[in-house]
Motif scaffolding. Structure first.
Motif, PDB file in Angstrom:
ATOM      1  N   GLU A   1     -16.443   6.549  28.452  1.00 56.83           N
ATOM      2  CA  GLU A   1     -15.728   5.673  27.615  1.00 56.83           C
ATOM      3  C   GLU A   1     -16.997   5.689  26.056  1.00 56.83           C
ATOM      4  O   GLU A   1     -16.345   5.867  25.236  1.00 56.83           O
ATOM      5  CB  GLU A   1     -15.682   4.142  27.705  1.00 56.83           C
ATOM      6  CG  GLU A   1     -15.331   3.353  26.955  1.00 56.83           C
ATOM      7  CD  GLU A   1     -15.024   1.840  27.710  1.00 56.83           C
ATOM      8  OE1 GLU A   1     -13.582   1.449  28.266  1.00 56.83           O
ATOM      9  OE2 GLU A   1     -15.590   0.830  26.785  1.00 56.83           O
TER      10      GLU A   1
ATOM     11  N   SER B   1      -7.107   3.210  30.411  1.00 56.14           N
ATOM     12  CA  SER B   1      -7.651   2.842  32.019  1.00 56.14           C
ATOM     13  C   SER B   1      -9.388   2.486  30.888  1.00 56.14           C
ATOM     14  O   SER B   1      -9.668   1.881  31.865  1.00 56.14           O
ATOM     15  CB  SER B   1      -7.422   3.577  32.980  1.00 56.14           C
ATOM     16  OG  SER B   1      -8.486   4.784  32.753  1.00 56.14           O
ATOM     17  N   LEU B   2      -9.313   2.690  30.282  1.00 58.09           N
ATOM     18  CA  LEU B   2     -10.093   2.429  29.871  1.00 58.09           C
ATOM     19  C   LEU B   2     -10.373   0.970  29.157  1.00 58.09           C
ATOM     20  O   LEU B   2      -9.700   0.250  28.932  1.00 58.09           O
ATOM     21  CB  LEU B   2     -10.796   3.133  28.430  1.00 58.09           C
ATOM     22  CG  LEU B   2     -11.006   4.966  28.147  1.00 58.09           C
ATOM     23  CD1 LEU B   2     -11.513   5.687  27.262  1.00 58.09           C
ATOM     24  CD2 LEU B   2     -12.304   4.702  29.350  1.00 58.09           C
TER      25      LEU B   2
ATOM     26  N   ARG C   1     -16.299   4.984  34.407  1.00 55.16           N
ATOM     27  CA  ARG C   1     -15.490   4.198  33.358  1.00 55.16           C
ATOM     28  C   ARG C   1     -16.614   4.525  32.129  1.00 55.16           C
ATOM     29  O   ARG C   1     -16.462   4.751  31.566  1.00 55.16           O
ATOM     30  CB  ARG C   1     -14.494   3.160  33.723  1.00 55.16           C
ATOM     31  CG  ARG C   1     -14.342   2.602  32.201  1.00 55.16           C
ATOM     32  CD  ARG C   1     -13.064   0.974  32.321  1.00 55.16           C
ATOM     33  NE  ARG C   1     -15.025  -0.047  32.632  1.00 55.16           N
ATOM     34  CZ  ARG C   1     -16.119  -0.051  31.931  1.00 55.16           C
ATOM     35  NH1 ARG C   1     -15.412  -0.178  31.047  1.00 55.16           N
ATOM     36  NH2 ARG C   1     -16.357  -1.614  32.365  1.00 55.16           N
TER      37      ARG C   1
ATOM     38  N   GLU D   1     -18.181   0.548  38.196  1.00 56.71           N
ATOM     39  CA  GLU D   1     -17.462   0.789  36.533  1.00 56.71           C
ATOM     40  C   GLU D   1     -18.643   1.639  35.877  1.00 56.71           C
ATOM     41  O   GLU D   1     -18.281   2.616  34.931  1.00 56.71           O
ATOM     42  CB  GLU D   1     -18.428  -0.555  35.715  1.00 56.71           C
ATOM     43  CG  GLU D   1     -17.285  -1.818  36.669  1.00 56.71           C
ATOM     44  CD  GLU D   1     -17.883  -2.479  35.049  1.00 56.71           C
ATOM     45  OE1 GLU D   1     -18.910  -3.579  34.069  1.00 56.71           O
ATOM     46  OE2 GLU D   1     -16.406  -2.638  35.075  1.00 56.71           O
TER      47      GLU D   1
ATOM     48  N   PRO E   1     -11.493   8.752  34.669  1.00 48.86           N
ATOM     49  CA  PRO E   1     -10.578   7.704  33.780  1.00 48.86           C
ATOM     50  C   PRO E   1      -9.597   8.301  32.253  1.00 48.86           C
ATOM     51  O   PRO E   1     -10.024   9.049  31.810  1.00 48.86           O
ATOM     52  CB  PRO E   1     -11.602   6.645  33.276  1.00 48.86           C
ATOM     53  CG  PRO E   1     -12.477   7.394  32.751  1.00 48.86           C
ATOM     54  CD  PRO E   1     -13.358   7.825  33.467  1.00 48.86           C
TER      55      PRO E   1
END
Lengths: 184, 589
Positions: free
Chosen positions: B145, B180-181, B141, B138, B176
């Motif tokens: 984000e 795709s977040l 991402r 994770e 990403p």
């Protein structure tokens, strides 16, 4: 409670809130991820909003979405703020004020344990039947009833059971959904 | 293209991919893998602070002066808790920060391990969003984000808490794209509603007593927003005022500028807010320091409110025409619509309004009695401003919190956005010195001055050591009145002059203190010597601690007492009140 409710906003010149308090049911669609419940509940305590009831469960497993049904009491101004503040949270998709949007269907489930022997048992069963409560457990000295309905119906049933040997109650909190074909 | 690397390497790679060249931090046990990864590369440069709160304010100064996210790296436990003040400060002032906190290994979370604290729990209410990364998959991402959430919409601080075992774990790094977040729920509304913008222009075209009330949102919307504000002001001919956070978005040298509004704003700005018929709020949030008594706030105006945060609308003041959107986009659209309706500013229609504003201006509400024997704090700032105008360098001002902050806002004038860094919402004493360090890191050739008070500056004084270490020539201009001046002022006005603990005892010798840190110390207590001392400070190529001993009991005026309406402003006794207000009004003044 909320500083912004007071027209002066100053501790030196306090005034009274004049708006009426209302009770509303909000439906909150959120990403189901660790900490989301803490985020929502934390927002209520941090901003001094009142929660009357809270129900949470994942409702769309594929998209990992949860529906939080929360009953709040606040003035109309604060109700709008609660909705907008909830929508500010990153994992919150949408917030609907079901009360403001029309008469939503609201249901709650309760499990109610009543103990007793003799003639109380007969009276207990007659009342349970009238409230369409199901017996989910029975011993020679007790019953556990499952009753669903609007919260005030459950309140009434619990009140009737009180003199008949009420032992304990557990309630799920409110689940609510709007009428008609539209979804959140 | 996925690439195998450790979690620690991913952190550095994500920072590199985000173009982050400077981060502010302090190492510790749980953060060691990230520090190790940082050691083995050159792109991301680390500024070692003396206290984690300093790191957060430095990152705020960096962010505010560049428009980019400021990045903080701290260890678990006390590293994280020390960062909380700065995170809260950034939340209230909408400053984009990404704060990476190290955490104890996932296997130890919840065991009261050494230097463990519930970082995501503690920071949940003082961040825009926060993450605990439990799975290396994770991490890429979440890192990206975090930057997206910090910098878009209404900016704010984001915490990424990374356990030590996740820093050691190996996974696939990728960058990403937005699709795709994870949080598809996060969609800030940037374009204002076209019909609402047209309705706003229609109201503006009929206005007879209009006012632009602008805030930090204009600064956050980027330099183009300030350009567009200037253009719209020119097209309309309307007067402009701004909150503390918005100073610089509109040039103070422009004749349409009325000065700051609010509790310590100018008489003309506050009276115009009270009496206007159309208020155009651009990126401000009706803070209680602006509105005063809400039920008496601008009672007869139609209010237009442009804000990117829907929850700011109707939070404090009910507005007639809300426009949710990015200030820059909405301003661009307003300009386009205005041009499509007319080519003329409303000069004639609002001439009586300007005449009224002129009368209020003539009160000279920022006036003060100067002295030959004691340095007046307002005068010291005026002299500093004049001296900096002669500099060829870009000038950035940071402040601490209190009287000196308000005097700086009143008497130092800003013509450009992103040149004024102050703690507005949270009012964090100790903000200014580290913020100046952050600004200087971002702008090594600029002149960066922290206008400070002797009480505030001692809260984060240790960061002078950081300035010395990295050869950051910040100037700390201390208005030393040996008082917590604003506290003393409130005790004077509202608590029967009982000065409970509002004086500074046992002050250090700031000159010796500066020298102890390896900086230069200057002291001045005579008006006649002030200009020369300021020149000394500006000429020195290195950090300076300048102790200006000023009038001790000067009150910061004008002032709208807490909870009072704008027209009950307290003016300095130098003000030429004349026949502008009636006898009843004079009683209130």
């Amino acid at each position: 409670m909320n500083a912004h409710l007071q027209p002066t906003g100053s501790a030196y010149f306090l005034t009274q809130e004049t708006q009426q308090i209302e009770r509303h049911t909000l439906s909150v669609l959120v990403d189901n991820e660790p900490g989301i419940l803490a985020r929502v509940v934390g927002l209520f305590s941090a901003r001094g909003y009142n929660i009357e009831s809270l129900t949470v469960s994942e409702t769309e497993h594929g998209r990992r979405l949860s529906r939080i049904t929360v009953v709040v009491t606040a003035t109309p101004r604060v109700l709008v703020q609660i909705k907008l503040q909830l929508e500010r949270l990153v994992p919150v998709h949408r917030v609907h004020d079901l009360t403001a949007e029309g008469s939503a269907i609201e249901r709650e489930l309760a499990l109610i344990k009543v103990a007793g022997t003799g003639e109380h048992r007969g009276e207990t069963l007659r009342l349970a039947d009238a409230f369409r409560a199901h017996i989910v457990d029975a011993t020679v000295e007790s019953f556990v009833f499952e009753v669903t309905g609007k919260p005030d119906k459950i309140d009434s049933f619990i009140a009737l059971m009180q003199p008949l040997g009420l032992v304990e109650v557990v309630r799920t909190g409110l689940a609510a959904i709007s009428r008609g074909k539209e979804s959140l | 293209m996925a690439e195998k690397m450790t979690g620690a390497e991913m952190v550095i790679q994500a920072l590199t991919d985000q173009g982050i060249e400077h981060i502010f931090g302090y190492p510790g046990g749980a953060a060691l893998p990230i520090y190790d990864a940082m050691f083995q590369q050159d792109f991301v440069k680390h500024i070692l602070v003396r206290h984690e709160q300093g790191a957060t304010h430095m990152a705020e100064g960096y962010a505010r002066s560049t428009g980019k996210a400021g990045v903080v790296l701290v260890t678990s436990g006390p590293g994280a808790t020390n960062a909380v003040t700065g995170l809260t400060d950034a939340l209230l002032d909408s400053i984009p920060l990404v704060c990476i906190t190290a955490q104890v290994p996932t296997t130890l979370i919840g065991t009261d391990a050494f230097q463990e604290c519930d970082t995501v729990g503690i920071t949940r209410s003082c961040t825009k969003h926060n993450y605990l990364v439990k799975d290396i998959a994770e991490l890429p991402r979440i890192m990206h984000e975090a930057f997206r959430i910090a910098t878009t919409g209404r900016p704010g601080p984001v915490v990424v808490d990374i356990p030590k075992d996740v820093q050691f774990a190996v996974g696939d790094y990728y960058r990403p794209d937005d699709a795709s977040l994870r949080h598809q729920s996060y969609r800030p509304q940037v374009d204002g509603d076209a019909k609402a913008i047209e309705a706003a222009v229609d109201l503006m075209l009929k206005a007879e007593r209009p006012i632009f009330y602008t805030g930090g949102g204009v600064i956050n919307a980027g330099p183009e927003a300030s350009e567009n504000l200037r253009e719209l002001a020119e097209l309309t001919g309307f007067p402009v005022t701004s909150t503390l956070m918005g100073l610089g978005a509109f040039p103070a040298s422009n004749p349409q500028w009325m000065g700051m509004l609010g509790m310590h704003g100018t008489y003309e700005a506050n009276m115009a807010m009270h009496d206007c018929d159309v208020m155009i709020n651009i990126g401000a949030r009706f803070d209680d320091r602006i509105t005063g008594r809400v039920d008496a706030f601008s009672p007869n105006s139609t209010k237009i409110h442009i804000d990117i945060d829907p929850s700011s609308i109707n939070k404090i003041v009910r507005v007639d025409l809300p426009i949710v959107g990015d200030c820059n986009r909405v301003l661009e659209e307003m300009i386009r619509v205005w041009r499509s309706r007319t080519n003329q500013p409303r000069t004639e229609a609002i001439a009586p309004w300007w005449a009224e504003i002129q009368k209020w201006r003539s009160v000279n509400s920022l006036g003060f009695k100067n002295s030959d024997t004691v340095i007046k704090p307002q005068w010291a700032i005026q002299r500093l401003y004049e001296a900096t105008r002669k500099q060829s360098k870009d000038v950035y001002i940071t402040t601490e919190v209190g009287q000196h902050q308000m005097w700086a806002a009143q008497h130092f004038h800003f013509d450009k956005p992103n040149h004024w860094m102050t703690s507005g919402g949270l009012g964090t004493m100790g903000y200014g010195l580290p913020a100046a360090v952050g600004v200087q890191v971002a702008h090594p050739d600029a002149l960066v001055i922290d206008i400070a008070g002797e009480a505030s500056v001692q809260m984060t004084m240790q960061e002078l050591s950081t300035a010395v270490q990295y050869r950051l020539p910040i100037k700390v201009f201390i208005l030393n009145n040996e008082r917590m001046g604003m506290v003393r002022q409130w005790q004077d006005l509202l608590h029967g002059s009982r000065y409970a603990h509002s004086y500074s005892e046992s002050l250090p010798d700031f000159v010796k203190l500066a020298e102890a840190y390896g900086a230069k110390g200057i002291k001045c207590d005579t008006p006649a010597e002030l200009d020369a001392a300021i020149a000394d400070m500006l000429a020195y190529d290195g950090p300076v601690l300048f102790d200006v001993l000023v009038e001790r009991d000067e009150n910061c005026l004008p002032m709208i007492p807490s909870g009072k309406p704008h027209n009950e402003i307290i003016l300095p006794d130098t003000a030429g009140i004349g026949d502008i207000i009636d006898e009843k009004g004079k009683m209130l003044v």
